[in-house]
Design a protein around this motif. Structure first.
Motif, PDB file in Angstrom:
ATOM      1  N   UNK A   1      55.459 -34.276  24.938  1.00 23.71           N
ATOM      2  CA  UNK A   1      54.587 -34.260  25.930  1.00 23.71           C
ATOM      3  C   UNK A   1      54.187 -33.066  26.656  1.00 23.71           C
ATOM      4  N   UNK A   2      52.779 -32.879  26.672  1.00 26.25           N
ATOM      5  CA  UNK A   2      52.330 -31.502  27.135  1.00 26.25           C
ATOM      6  C   UNK A   2      51.683 -31.644  27.966  1.00 26.25           C
ATOM      7  N   UNK A   3      50.949 -30.568  28.794  1.00 24.58           N
ATOM      8  CA  UNK A   3      49.739 -30.720  29.609  1.00 24.58           C
ATOM      9  C   UNK A   3      48.749 -29.854  29.520  1.00 24.58           C
ATOM     10  N   UNK A   4      47.631 -30.257  29.951  1.00 24.70           N
ATOM     11  CA  UNK A   4      46.572 -29.194  29.719  1.00 24.70           C
ATOM     12  C   UNK A   4      46.810 -27.761  30.156  1.00 24.70           C
ATOM     13  N   UNK A   5      46.498 -26.864  29.422  1.00 25.11           N
ATOM     14  CA  UNK A   5      47.056 -25.563  29.844  1.00 25.11           C
ATOM     15  C   UNK A   5      46.167 -25.443  31.305  1.00 25.11           C
ATOM     16  N   UNK A   6      46.857 -24.468  32.107  1.00 27.89           N
ATOM     17  CA  UNK A   6      46.795 -23.650  33.661  1.00 27.89           C
ATOM     18  C   UNK A   6      46.348 -25.052  34.213  1.00 27.89           C
ATOM     19  N   UNK A   7      46.811 -26.274  34.223  1.00 29.34           N
ATOM     20  CA  UNK A   7      46.812 -27.352  35.423  1.00 29.34           C
ATOM     21  C   UNK A   7      47.992 -27.546  35.951  1.00 29.34           C
ATOM     22  N   UNK A   8      47.492 -28.556  36.993  1.00 28.50           N
ATOM     23  CA  UNK A   8      49.083 -28.803  37.982  1.00 28.50           C
ATOM     24  C   UNK A   8      49.730 -28.867  37.353  1.00 28.50           C
ATOM     25  N   UNK A   9      49.359 -30.045  36.258  1.00 25.11           N
ATOM     26  CA  UNK A   9      50.736 -30.678  34.882  1.00 25.11           C
ATOM     27  C   UNK A   9      51.176 -29.604  34.899  1.00 25.11           C
ATOM     28  N   UNK A  10      50.931 -28.678  34.352  1.00 20.08           N
ATOM     29  CA  UNK A  10      51.155 -27.311  33.112  1.00 20.08           C
ATOM     30  C   UNK A  10      52.467 -27.052  34.447  1.00 20.08           C
ATOM     31  N   UNK A  11      52.161 -26.495  35.054  1.00 20.60           N
ATOM     32  CA  UNK A  11      52.782 -26.241  36.275  1.00 20.60           C
ATOM     33  C   UNK A  11      53.499 -27.015  36.945  1.00 20.60           C
ATOM     34  N   UNK A  12      54.023 -28.159  37.025  1.00 20.39           N
ATOM     35  CA  UNK A  12      54.723 -29.456  37.284  1.00 20.39           C
ATOM     36  C   UNK A  12      55.904 -29.159  36.203  1.00 20.39           C
ATOM     37  N   UNK A  13      55.198 -28.648  35.273  1.00 23.99           N
ATOM     38  CA  UNK A  13      56.594 -28.427  34.074  1.00 23.99           C
ATOM     39  C   UNK A  13      57.322 -27.041  33.997  1.00 23.99           C
ATOM     40  N   UNK A  14      56.791 -26.356  34.279  1.00 23.25           N
ATOM     41  CA  UNK A  14      57.643 -24.984  34.240  1.00 23.25           C
ATOM     42  C   UNK A  14      58.022 -25.060  35.311  1.00 23.25           C
ATOM     43  N   UNK A  15      58.332 -25.690  36.397  1.00 25.21           N
ATOM     44  CA  UNK A  15      58.867 -25.949  37.475  1.00 25.21           C
ATOM     45  C   UNK A  15      59.980 -26.450  36.992  1.00 25.21           C
ATOM     46  N   UNK A  16      59.512 -27.984  36.052  1.00 26.81           N
ATOM     47  CA  UNK A  16      60.964 -28.346  36.073  1.00 26.81           C
ATOM     48  C   UNK A  16      61.693 -27.823  34.833  1.00 26.81           C
ATOM     49  N   UNK A  17      60.809 -27.270  34.376  1.00 29.52           N
ATOM     50  CA  UNK A  17      61.748 -26.212  33.225  1.00 29.52           C
ATOM     51  C   UNK A  17      62.869 -25.143  33.834  1.00 29.52           C
ATOM     52  N   UNK A  18      62.499 -24.761  34.673  1.00 27.46           N
ATOM     53  CA  UNK A  18      63.337 -23.839  35.402  1.00 27.46           C
ATOM     54  C   UNK A  18      64.089 -24.530  36.732  1.00 27.46           C
ATOM     55  N   UNK A  19      64.230 -26.156  36.371  1.00 28.23           N
ATOM     56  CA  UNK A  19      64.790 -26.703  37.703  1.00 28.23           C
ATOM     57  C   UNK A  19      66.297 -26.769  37.587  1.00 28.23           C
ATOM     58  N   UNK A  20      66.859 -26.425  36.099  1.00 30.85           N
ATOM     59  CA  UNK A  20      68.350 -26.144  35.722  1.00 30.85           C
ATOM     60  C   UNK A  20      69.037 -27.212  35.343  1.00 30.85           C
ATOM     61  N   UNK A  21      68.286 -28.301  35.137  1.00 31.52           N
ATOM     62  CA  UNK A  21      68.679 -29.972  34.284  1.00 31.52           C
ATOM     63  C   UNK A  21      69.599 -29.264  33.456  1.00 31.52           C
ATOM     64  N   UNK A  22      70.841 -29.623  32.991  1.00 34.45           N
ATOM     65  CA  UNK A  22      72.101 -29.419  32.135  1.00 34.45           C
ATOM     66  C   UNK A  22      71.724 -31.200  31.066  1.00 34.45           C
ATOM     67  N   UNK A  23      70.831 -30.915  29.931  1.00 37.26           N
ATOM     68  CA  UNK A  23      71.201 -32.045  28.970  1.00 37.26           C
ATOM     69  C   UNK A  23      72.178 -32.002  27.831  1.00 37.26           C
ATOM     70  N   UNK A  24      72.932 -33.115  27.416  1.00 41.14           N
ATOM     71  CA  UNK A  24      73.793 -33.107  26.532  1.00 41.14           C
ATOM     72  C   UNK A  24      73.240 -32.117  25.421  1.00 41.14           C
ATOM     73  N   UNK A  25      74.656 -31.911  24.839  1.00 36.84           N
ATOM     74  CA  UNK A  25      74.271 -30.664  24.243  1.00 36.84           C
ATOM     75  C   UNK A  25      74.912 -31.576  22.548  1.00 36.84           C
ATOM     76  N   UNK A  26      73.120 -31.173  21.681  1.00 39.34           N
ATOM     77  CA  UNK A  26      72.854 -32.045  20.147  1.00 39.34           C
ATOM     78  C   UNK A  26      74.517 -32.494  19.967  1.00 39.34           C
ATOM     79  N   UNK A  27      75.662 -31.520  19.905  1.00 39.54           N
ATOM     80  CA  UNK A  27      76.592 -32.010  19.057  1.00 39.54           C
ATOM     81  C   UNK A  27      77.449 -33.059  19.785  1.00 39.54           C
ATOM     82  N   UNK A  28      77.274 -33.769  21.053  1.00 40.21           N
ATOM     83  CA  UNK A  28      77.475 -34.876  21.621  1.00 40.21           C
ATOM     84  C   UNK A  28      77.169 -35.303  21.992  1.00 40.21           C
ATOM     85  N   UNK A  29      76.086 -36.079  20.607  1.00 42.60           N
ATOM     86  CA  UNK A  29      75.326 -37.310  20.937  1.00 42.60           C
ATOM     87  C   UNK A  29      75.669 -38.518  19.923  1.00 42.60           C
ATOM     88  N   UNK A  30      76.311 -39.158  19.918  1.00 44.18           N
ATOM     89  CA  UNK A  30      76.541 -40.417  19.589  1.00 44.18           C
ATOM     90  C   UNK A  30      76.147 -40.689  18.274  1.00 44.18           C
TER      91      UNK A  30
END
Length: 304
Positions: free
Chosen positions: A272-301
């Motif tokens: 998924x991607x947003x149009x560069x410079x759009x409000x959605x692109x800024x939303x993704x940037x904020x989401x990326x800095x939100x700090x959600x801890x995704x499961x490590x690849x090694x832990x995926x069964x």
């Protein structure tokens, strides 16, 4: 116990290819009218929706008896030329034509062991992890979620917290209220796309008990799934736009791309991607800095 209570219908262990072929042809024929294909329409009241069998047979250049046997699931040793003619008469898309061929002509592809484990190559996981600012995940047969990156977890939810058997896009689409809320006004299209994907998988793997079990579960638990499954629609959805309503960053308009992996056509990489410079692109940037801890690849069964 009430002796008069209806006995619950037992879900078959596998899908019936003959029944699938019959229903697919019937529903494709029902969506065409004589004027759509240049045939005269006699009488104001037709007993069947769409084309009659004899009209379809005429368009395809086959006998009515032959086409009737095929639509009843009794066509044996049907040739590719006949299937091509029927596909042209029914005005099938490329995806529908391929689906018809899978249903009518058993191939070596069907004979692969449908329940063998699915492995995501580590290089694909590393590629997704390297996609800065791009939510990405990999799907396997039956829409299992095989891998994802950190931003996908922030956008869609941390799939690492789910048991492996619940990491399935079809189950989440139809059974998760969070997904329905997230996809908001585009949920109906998401649901339709997911059923079309499963229909195509069913054509390739009619003897897959796990796919049959998934279809059975969703048919019992979701009226929307039952309705869409009965339509027998199949299509490849390679790209498009989804409008999401995320609980943290609000509305996002994102374009998606779906790409079959070249060395394993049963696996699909979705980004998924947003149009560069759009409000959605800024939303993704904020989401990326939100700090959600995704499961490590090694832990995926491993997924079957």
């Amino acid at each position: 116990m009430d002796d008069n209570a209806p006995t619950p219908r037992r879900q078959p262990e596998t899908l019936d290819p003959r029944a699938e072929l019959s229903e697919f042809l019937r529903t494709r024929r029902a969506r065409l009218q004589p004027h759509d294909v240049g045939l005269p329409s006699f009488g104001r009241h037709r007993r069947v929706p769409g084309l009659r069998r004899e009209e379809l047979a005429q368009l395809a250049g086959v006998s009515v008896a032959y086409y009737t046997r095929l639509e009843q699931g009794n066509g044996r040793n049907v040739s590719g030329e006949v299937l091509d003619a029927i596909a042209r008469a029914l005005r099938l898309s490329d995806a529908e034509h391929a689906h018809l061929t899978h249903l009518a002509r058993p191939t070596a592809h069907k004979k692969k062991k449908a329940t063998r484990p699915q492995h995501l190559r580590p290089a694909v996981q590393h590629l997704m992890d390297a996609m800065d600012g791009v939510p990405a995940y990999a799907l396997g047969r039956r829409s299992e979620i095989l891998g994802w990156n950190r931003l996908a977890a922030a956008l869609f939810g941390d799939w690492g917290l789910l048991p492996p058997e619940e990491r399935n896009w079809a189950r989440l689409t139809f059974l998760s209220e969070d997904m329905r809320t997230l996809f908001d006004e585009t949920w109906q299209q998401k649901a339709s796309d997911m059923v079309s994907f499963l229909r195509m998988e069913a054509g390739c793997y009619p003897n897959d008990p796990l796919l049959s079990a998934l279809v059975g579960e969703l048919s019992v638990k979701s009226e929307e799934f039952r309705r869409l499954w009965a339509e027998h629609d199949v299509r490849e959805k390679g790209h498009g736009v989804k409008r999401l309503r995320h609980p943290v960053v609000g509305e996002l308009t994102l374009s998606f791309e779906s790409m079959r992996l070249p060395d394993d056509y049963e696996q699909t990489l979705v980004t998924y991607h947003a149009e560069p410079g759009s409000p959605s692109a800024e939303g993704l940037r904020l989401l990326a800095s939100w700090g959600v801890d995704a499961a490590a690849p090694a832990a995926r069964s491993e997924v079957p």
